[in-house]
Design a protein around this motif. Sequence first.
Motif, PDB file in Angstrom:
ATOM      1  N   ASN A 141       0.692  -1.208  -0.023  1.00 37.68           N
ATOM      2  CA  ASN A 141      -0.046   0.246  -0.239  1.00 37.68           C
ATOM      3  C   ASN A 141       0.757   1.272  -0.009  1.00 37.68           C
ATOM      4  OD1 ASN A 141      -2.873   0.262   0.428  1.00 37.68           O
ATOM      5  ND2 ASN A 141      -2.593   1.715   1.546  1.00 37.68           N
ATOM      6  N   ASP A 142       0.587   2.335  -0.619  1.00 34.46           N
ATOM      7  CA  ASP A 142       1.119   3.642  -0.638  1.00 34.46           C
ATOM      8  C   ASP A 142       0.444   4.464   0.391  1.00 34.46           C
ATOM      9  OD1 ASP A 142       2.549   5.723  -1.390  1.00 34.46           O
ATOM     10  OD2 ASP A 142       1.099   6.490  -2.995  1.00 34.46           O
ATOM     11  N   GLY A 143       1.419   4.551   1.499  1.00 41.36           N
ATOM     12  CA  GLY A 143       0.772   5.266   2.734  1.00 41.36           C
ATOM     13  C   GLY A 143      -0.317   4.398   3.518  1.00 41.36           C
ATOM     14  N   THR A 144      -1.280   5.248   4.018  1.00 42.89           N
ATOM     15  CA  THR A 144      -2.335   4.869   4.670  1.00 42.89           C
ATOM     16  C   THR A 144      -3.834   4.881   4.200  1.00 42.89           C
ATOM     17  OG1 THR A 144      -2.453   6.652   6.004  1.00 42.89           O
ATOM     18  CG2 THR A 144      -0.913   5.071   6.963  1.00 42.89           C
ATOM     19  N   GLY A 145      -3.530   5.477   2.944  1.00 54.52           N
ATOM     20  CA  GLY A 145      -5.215   5.433   2.405  1.00 54.52           C
ATOM     21  C   GLY A 145      -5.713   4.056   1.860  1.00 54.52           C
ATOM     22  N   ASN A 146      -7.013   4.212   1.490  1.00 56.59           N
ATOM     23  CA  ASN A 146      -7.685   2.885   1.383  1.00 56.59           C
ATOM     24  C   ASN A 146      -7.189   2.361   0.249  1.00 56.59           C
ATOM     25  OD1 ASN A 146      -9.057   2.943   3.561  1.00 56.59           O
ATOM     26  ND2 ASN A 146     -11.025   4.312   2.686  1.00 56.59           N
ATOM     27  N   GLY A 147      -7.052   1.025  -0.058  1.00 54.34           N
ATOM     28  CA  GLY A 147      -6.468   0.383  -1.249  1.00 54.34           C
ATOM     29  C   GLY A 147      -6.579  -1.200  -1.160  1.00 54.34           C
ATOM     30  N   SER A 148      -6.643  -1.734  -2.067  1.00 53.71           N
ATOM     31  CA  SER A 148      -6.482  -3.381  -2.349  1.00 53.71           C
ATOM     32  C   SER A 148      -6.062  -3.436  -3.647  1.00 53.71           C
ATOM     33  CB  SER A 148      -8.106  -3.801  -2.152  1.00 53.71           C
ATOM     34  OG  SER A 148      -8.930  -3.445  -3.077  1.00 53.71           O
ATOM     35  N   VAL A 149      -5.687  -4.941  -3.841  1.00 44.53           N
ATOM     36  CA  VAL A 149      -5.266  -5.348  -5.048  1.00 44.53           C
ATOM     37  C   VAL A 149      -5.977  -6.738  -5.310  1.00 44.53           C
ATOM     38  CG1 VAL A 149      -3.612  -6.637  -6.342  1.00 44.53           C
ATOM     39  CG2 VAL A 149      -3.053  -4.395  -4.904  1.00 44.53           C
ATOM     40  N   GLU A 150      -6.730  -6.821  -6.379  1.00 42.15           N
ATOM     41  CA  GLU A 150      -7.560  -7.924  -6.594  1.00 42.15           C
ATOM     42  C   GLU A 150      -6.833  -8.804  -7.687  1.00 42.15           C
ATOM     43  OE1 GLU A 150     -12.190  -9.623  -7.518  1.00 42.15           O
ATOM     44  OE2 GLU A 150     -11.693  -7.326  -7.454  1.00 42.15           O
ATOM     45  N   VAL A 151      -6.383 -10.194  -7.654  1.00 41.61           N
ATOM     46  CA  VAL A 151      -5.743 -10.846  -8.651  1.00 41.61           C
ATOM     47  C   VAL A 151      -6.832 -11.877  -9.160  1.00 41.61           C
ATOM     48  CG1 VAL A 151      -3.712 -12.263  -9.185  1.00 41.61           C
ATOM     49  CG2 VAL A 151      -3.676 -10.605  -7.475  1.00 41.61           C
ATOM     50  N   ARG A 152      -6.704 -11.737 -10.566  1.00 41.54           N
ATOM     51  CA  ARG A 152      -7.606 -12.803 -11.211  1.00 41.54           C
ATOM     52  C   ARG A 152      -6.825 -13.964 -11.663  1.00 41.54           C
ATOM     53  NH1 ARG A 152     -11.032 -10.862 -16.221  1.00 41.54           N
ATOM     54  NH2 ARG A 152      -9.454 -11.494 -17.281  1.00 41.54           N
ATOM     55  N   SER A 153      -5.615 -13.651 -11.858  1.00 34.85           N
ATOM     56  CA  SER A 153      -4.914 -14.860 -12.700  1.00 34.85           C
ATOM     57  C   SER A 153      -3.214 -14.547 -12.377  1.00 34.85           C
ATOM     58  CB  SER A 153      -5.339 -15.385 -13.885  1.00 34.85           C
ATOM     59  OG  SER A 153      -4.809 -14.404 -14.934  1.00 34.85           O
ATOM     60  N   MET A 154      -2.486 -15.523 -12.215  1.00 36.48           N
ATOM     61  CA  MET A 154      -0.864 -15.268 -12.588  1.00 36.48           C
ATOM     62  C   MET A 154      -0.401 -16.566 -13.487  1.00 36.48           C
ATOM     63  SD  MET A 154       2.071 -14.319  -9.758  1.00 36.48           S
ATOM     64  CE  MET A 154       1.716 -15.365  -8.603  1.00 36.48           C
ATOM     65  N   GLU A 155       0.264 -16.316 -14.401  1.00 40.23           N
ATOM     66  CA  GLU A 155       0.609 -17.380 -15.290  1.00 40.23           C
ATOM     67  C   GLU A 155       2.009 -17.231 -15.683  1.00 40.23           C
ATOM     68  OE1 GLU A 155      -3.486 -17.116 -17.713  1.00 40.23           O
ATOM     69  OE2 GLU A 155      -1.461 -16.231 -18.593  1.00 40.23           O
ATOM     70  N   ILE A 156       2.776 -18.395 -15.756  1.00 43.17           N
ATOM     71  CA  ILE A 156       4.159 -18.605 -16.487  1.00 43.17           C
ATOM     72  C   ILE A 156       4.037 -18.977 -17.954  1.00 43.17           C
ATOM     73  CG2 ILE A 156       6.599 -19.360 -16.279  1.00 43.17           C
ATOM     74  CD1 ILE A 156       6.139 -19.841 -13.290  1.00 43.17           C
ATOM     75  N   TRP A 157       4.554 -18.408 -18.831  1.00 42.36           N
ATOM     76  CA  TRP A 157       4.652 -18.957 -20.313  1.00 42.36           C
ATOM     77  C   TRP A 157       6.009 -19.095 -20.710  1.00 42.36           C
ATOM     78  CZ3 TRP A 157       0.431 -19.618 -23.358  1.00 42.36           C
ATOM     79  CH2 TRP A 157      -1.086 -19.118 -22.972  1.00 42.36           C
ATOM     80  N   GLY A 158       6.230 -20.156 -21.545  1.00 43.87           N
ATOM     81  CA  GLY A 158       7.429 -20.446 -22.124  1.00 43.87           C
ATOM     82  C   GLY A 158       7.480 -20.229 -23.467  1.00 43.87           C
ATOM     83  N   LYS A 159       8.811 -20.264 -24.333  1.00 44.77           N
ATOM     84  CA  LYS A 159       8.936 -20.016 -25.591  1.00 44.77           C
ATOM     85  C   LYS A 159      10.153 -21.023 -25.944  1.00 44.77           C
ATOM     86  CE  LYS A 159       9.374 -16.891 -29.408  1.00 44.77           C
ATOM     87  NZ  LYS A 159       9.394 -15.501 -30.054  1.00 44.77           N
ATOM     88  N   ASP A 160      10.039 -22.021 -26.484  1.00 44.37           N
ATOM     89  CA  ASP A 160      11.177 -22.919 -27.024  1.00 44.37           C
ATOM     90  C   ASP A 160      12.084 -22.389 -28.151  1.00 44.37           C
ATOM     91  OD1 ASP A 160       9.957 -23.680 -29.229  1.00 44.37           O
ATOM     92  OD2 ASP A 160       9.368 -25.580 -28.397  1.00 44.37           O
ATOM     93  N   GLN A 161      13.116 -23.035 -28.263  1.00 41.38           N
ATOM     94  CA  GLN A 161      13.876 -22.530 -29.437  1.00 41.38           C
ATOM     95  C   GLN A 161      13.728 -22.570 -30.642  1.00 41.38           C
ATOM     96  OE1 GLN A 161      17.326 -25.244 -28.159  1.00 41.38           O
ATOM     97  NE2 GLN A 161      18.327 -23.469 -27.453  1.00 41.38           N
ATOM     98  N   ASN A 162      12.451 -23.236 -30.953  1.00 41.00           N
ATOM     99  CA  ASN A 162      11.515 -23.440 -32.198  1.00 41.00           C
ATOM    100  C   ASN A 162      10.478 -22.283 -32.545  1.00 41.00           C
ATOM    101  OD1 ASN A 162      13.174 -25.731 -33.210  1.00 41.00           O
ATOM    102  ND2 ASN A 162      11.802 -26.859 -31.864  1.00 41.00           N
ATOM    103  N   GLY A 163      10.398 -21.549 -31.299  1.00 45.10           N
ATOM    104  CA  GLY A 163       9.363 -20.544 -31.401  1.00 45.10           C
ATOM    105  C   GLY A 163       7.923 -20.610 -30.785  1.00 45.10           C
ATOM    106  N   ASN A 164       7.779 -22.287 -30.497  1.00 47.52           N
ATOM    107  CA  ASN A 164       6.623 -22.735 -29.851  1.00 47.52           C
ATOM    108  C   ASN A 164       6.342 -22.055 -28.411  1.00 47.52           C
ATOM    109  OD1 ASN A 164       6.131 -24.587 -31.867  1.00 47.52           O
ATOM    110  ND2 ASN A 164       7.751 -25.784 -31.102  1.00 47.52           N
ATOM    111  N   ILE A 165       5.132 -21.516 -28.153  1.00 50.58           N
ATOM    112  CA  ILE A 165       4.817 -20.871 -27.005  1.00 50.58           C
ATOM    113  C   ILE A 165       3.745 -21.722 -26.187  1.00 50.58           C
ATOM    114  CG2 ILE A 165       3.696 -18.831 -26.106  1.00 50.58           C
ATOM    115  CD1 ILE A 165       4.658 -17.228 -28.449  1.00 50.58           C
TER     116      ILE A 165
END
Length: 321
Positions: free
Chosen positions: A116-140
């Motif tokens: 939080n930045d200081g003491t003001g009202n705040g929150s963070v809502e997280v819907r998703s977090m992902e790890i993605w990879g890309k191989d040497q052939n360009g496949n994602i």
Amino acid sequence: MKTQNGAIVFTAAMIFVPLVASAGGGYEQARIYSRSPNSLHVEGFVDKDKKVKDFNIVNNKIDGKTYGKKIKGKSTNQCFRDAPLEQPKTERFGHVNSPETPDGYNQVIAWLSITNDGTGNGSVEVRSMEIWGKDQNGNIFLVSDDLFCKKDDCQASNLVWGSMLQDKAYWSNPAAWALRCANGDTNLETCGNNPVNPLIFDLQWNRPAHGLFAIPTVIFPTSQYPDQVFHPWLAVWDDEPDSRRSNAEPGVQYAVRVIAKVNGSGRLQAGLDYWAPPGTTPYCKPLDQYSDHCEGAVSNWQCESDGWVTIIAGAPGIVRP
């Protein structure tokens, strides 16, 4: 030019500067304060070599020297100026240290720092977090999206895996981020078969009871903990996983994508780390030391958003739309 919260919001074309404003640095990421009608103080200017510099601009002179080159069309980043002052300057801006798996490391993990930045009202809502990879052939391909516990017996107390920095003043102290066992022991090996999730406060679980496409989210009430930092990360939620981190293959590039909503004084930053096999400490160039983990990338800080936003940590072109 106008002032906002004691800082000047301006375009860099208004002054003469000596350095090129590079992506993820320069004046776009600096904190710039007015010292007088003719002077500015620049803090956290990141040059093309990722060196962080502070300097004063007085009557178009930088630390007493006159420069004749202009940079046009650049402006300061308000959210960087509001990044936690306790955090090391080099970590306040988005950058990529290792787009692909460094030598000696074989695991990858995504993490968030939420505060939080200081003491003001705040929150963070997280819907998703992902790890993605890309191989040497360009496949994602998708590596992991296991932010939430997906087992049937999950309770609110083990909704996500992570730790809690209890005091932002100790941001630069690695020991302050350490996990804890239920009995207060710092050695996780003695926690038994069911180590507790160190996020022991009550997270708000926003899962609609009805709806064909209902999406679960987790809300971090940052203003209830203004001096702390929530630090969740992706985990492997198998009953008996070999590791709580995903495998990282040699030659594969990785990036993190987070979809979140930042409210009020909440602040969010995403990152990517590589981990070494247990008992090994390869050389990590960004840390300039031998370590069992190595920072791969971090994002810029995300301030209050108008609805859902996407935060990326890592090289472009890795995450699939």
